[in-house]
Design a protein around this motif. Structure first.
Motif, PDB file in Angstrom:
ATOM      1  N   LEU A 269       2.345  30.693  12.895  1.00 26.00           N
ATOM      2  CA  LEU A 269       1.211  30.503  13.792  1.00 26.00           C
ATOM      3  C   LEU A 269      -0.054  30.143  13.024  1.00 26.00           C
ATOM      4  O   LEU A 269      -0.793  29.229  13.401  1.00 26.00           O
ATOM      5  CB  LEU A 269       0.972  31.780  14.601  1.00 26.00           C
ATOM      6  N   PHE A 270      -0.294  30.853  11.930  1.00 29.12           N
ATOM      7  CA  PHE A 270      -1.562  30.700  11.211  1.00 29.12           C
ATOM      8  C   PHE A 270      -1.660  29.379  10.447  1.00 29.12           C
ATOM      9  O   PHE A 270      -2.766  28.844  10.287  1.00 29.12           O
ATOM     10  CB  PHE A 270      -1.782  31.884  10.268  1.00 29.12           C
ATOM     11  N   ASP A 271      -0.546  28.826   9.995  1.00 29.08           N
ATOM     12  CA  ASP A 271      -0.618  27.561   9.248  1.00 29.08           C
ATOM     13  C   ASP A 271      -1.082  26.406  10.139  1.00 29.08           C
ATOM     14  O   ASP A 271      -2.032  25.684   9.769  1.00 29.08           O
ATOM     15  CB  ASP A 271       0.719  27.245   8.590  1.00 29.08           C
ATOM     16  N   PRO A 272      -0.469  26.185  11.306  1.00 31.87           N
ATOM     17  CA  PRO A 272      -1.006  25.120  12.168  1.00 31.87           C
ATOM     18  C   PRO A 272      -2.404  25.425  12.679  1.00 31.87           C
ATOM     19  O   PRO A 272      -3.199  24.509  12.901  1.00 31.87           O
ATOM     20  CB  PRO A 272       0.009  25.027  13.308  1.00 31.87           C
ATOM     21  N   LEU A 273      -2.721  26.691  12.847  1.00 34.14           N
ATOM     22  CA  LEU A 273      -4.082  27.074  13.234  1.00 34.14           C
ATOM     23  C   LEU A 273      -5.078  26.616  12.171  1.00 34.14           C
ATOM     24  O   LEU A 273      -6.082  25.956  12.472  1.00 34.14           O
ATOM     25  CB  LEU A 273      -4.142  28.594  13.432  1.00 34.14           C
ATOM     26  N   GLU A 274      -4.799  26.969  10.918  1.00 34.98           N
ATOM     27  CA  GLU A 274      -5.709  26.627   9.824  1.00 34.98           C
ATOM     28  C   GLU A 274      -5.841  25.111   9.669  1.00 34.98           C
ATOM     29  O   GLU A 274      -6.940  24.585   9.456  1.00 34.98           O
ATOM     30  CB  GLU A 274      -5.216  27.239   8.511  1.00 34.98           C
ATOM     31  N   THR A 275      -4.721  24.401   9.768  1.00 34.59           N
ATOM     32  CA  THR A 275      -4.771  22.945   9.625  1.00 34.59           C
ATOM     33  C   THR A 275      -5.676  22.330  10.684  1.00 34.59           C
ATOM     34  O   THR A 275      -6.542  21.494  10.388  1.00 34.59           O
ATOM     35  CB  THR A 275      -3.357  22.362   9.730  1.00 34.59           C
ATOM     36  N   THR A 276      -5.485  22.750  11.923  1.00 36.98           N
ATOM     37  CA  THR A 276      -6.300  22.215  13.017  1.00 36.98           C
ATOM     38  C   THR A 276      -7.751  22.613  12.864  1.00 36.98           C
ATOM     39  O   THR A 276      -8.665  21.794  13.063  1.00 36.98           O
ATOM     40  CB  THR A 276      -5.757  22.708  14.362  1.00 36.98           C
TER      41      THR A 276
END
Length: 320
Positions: A269-276
């Motif tokens: 969850l946190f990886d796509p959150l951070e990328t966006t």
């Protein structure tokens, strides 16, 4: 009495669980009990839920004379500070006078009711991941998506007490329809039940009854590499990143702390959150924001409810 010796009765009310406990003035949970939020078989005005809650409190076997107050976190929205609650996830409670009813059970004690996600934010600021910062957003991503806002070291309530309700920030122009009546809310994309519905539409666990497909199942399958489950968490992470980018730019935040069941997916969850988030933040002042997992786990709602009693100068502005 020293603050560390004071005891608050604390209550955390959600769509699937009720929790009660005793928390001291240092934020330590001394006792706690949990039970399922019942579903009434007839229209009883929400009395079954309230009776169940009172029964759970009685099971603590703690003398009410020990308490300095009663702090409550409950799903929203609500009328604040009067404490009439209409949680989107508890259909049996509509304008239910929770604060007044608890005041009848505990006469003479201050009873303070706030949004459950606000209590999580308070807890993380008081004793968790947001300590030593004055500007933070606390979030819960679970059955719903909620939040609480700390600016200048104090809880920001807003006109109606619903400030920080980031679950209903719009992150998509055209879909999906949210239970609140708006279109494209963060909650309609990232909340556990909505994630499960979307994944089922894409072919995940299609032979399973809808009530038996949970956000936890989705997270478990994503960890096993199921492509649809991974896509669902990526979709949720991107929606969260959009919402946090907007909130950070609007409020000049230092930290965003995220808790709740879906947050247990970790990097999925946190990886796509951070990328966006990093793609969508443009202004220099907003780029230093840190997004971190909440530190207090399942006890955060109880700890935050206790702060309404133990630390009213920072977290309870009405003064009563």
């Amino acid at each position: 009495m020293e603050q560390s010796e004071q005891r608050a009765l604390v209550i955390d009310i959600g769509g699937t669980k009720l929790a009660v406990g005793v928390v001291d003035g240092e934020g330590r949970v001394l006792e706690n009990l949990r039970g399922a939020t019942p579903r009434a078989s007839v229209d009883d005005g929400g009395e079954l839920i309230f009776r169940t809650l009172v029964g759970l409190i009685e099971d603590l076997k703690t003398d009410a004379a020990e308490f300095v107050g009663v702090g409550v976190g409950c799903g929203g929205p609500m009328r604040w500070p009067s404490g009439e609650v209409s949680p989107l996830n508890i259909l049996d409670w509509r304008e239910f006078p929770l604060r007044a009813r608890l005041a009848e059970v505990f006469p003479g004690l201050p009873v303070r009711v706030h949004n459950d996600a606000v209590c999580v934010a308070i807890a993380e600021h008081w004793r968790g991941a947001g300590q030593n910062t004055d500007h933070m957003l606390g979030m819960v991503v679970s059955t719903g998506v909620g939040g609480g806002l700390i600016l200048g070291g104090r809880l920001i309530d807003g006109r109606s007490g619903n400030a920080g309700h980031i679950g209903h920030v719009i992150v998509h122009e055209n879909e999906p329809l949210c239970r609140c009546g708006a279109v494209g809310c963060l909650e309609a994309i990232a909340a556990g039940p909505r994630l499960s519905e979307w994944a089922a539409e894409q072919g995940w666990r299609t032979g399973v009854e809808p009530g038996q497909r949970t956000g936890r199942d989705l997270v478990d399958d994503a960890r096993r590499g199921h492509p649809v489950a991974l896509a669902a968490l990526g979709r949720a992470g991107r929606a969260l990143g959009l919402a946090i980018a907007s909130a950070t730019t609007l409020c000049d935040l230092d930290v965003v702390a995220i808790g709740g069941g879906i947050s247990q997916a970790g990097p999925l969850l946190f990886d796509p959150l951070e990328t966006t988030l990093r793609e969508r933040i443009g202004l220099e002042f907003a780029r230093d924001v840190r997004v971190v997992p909440a530190a207090l786990g399942q006890e955060s709602g109880l700890v935050g409810a206790a702060a309404l009693i133990h630390e009213p100068g920072r977290y309870w502005s009405p003064g009563d």
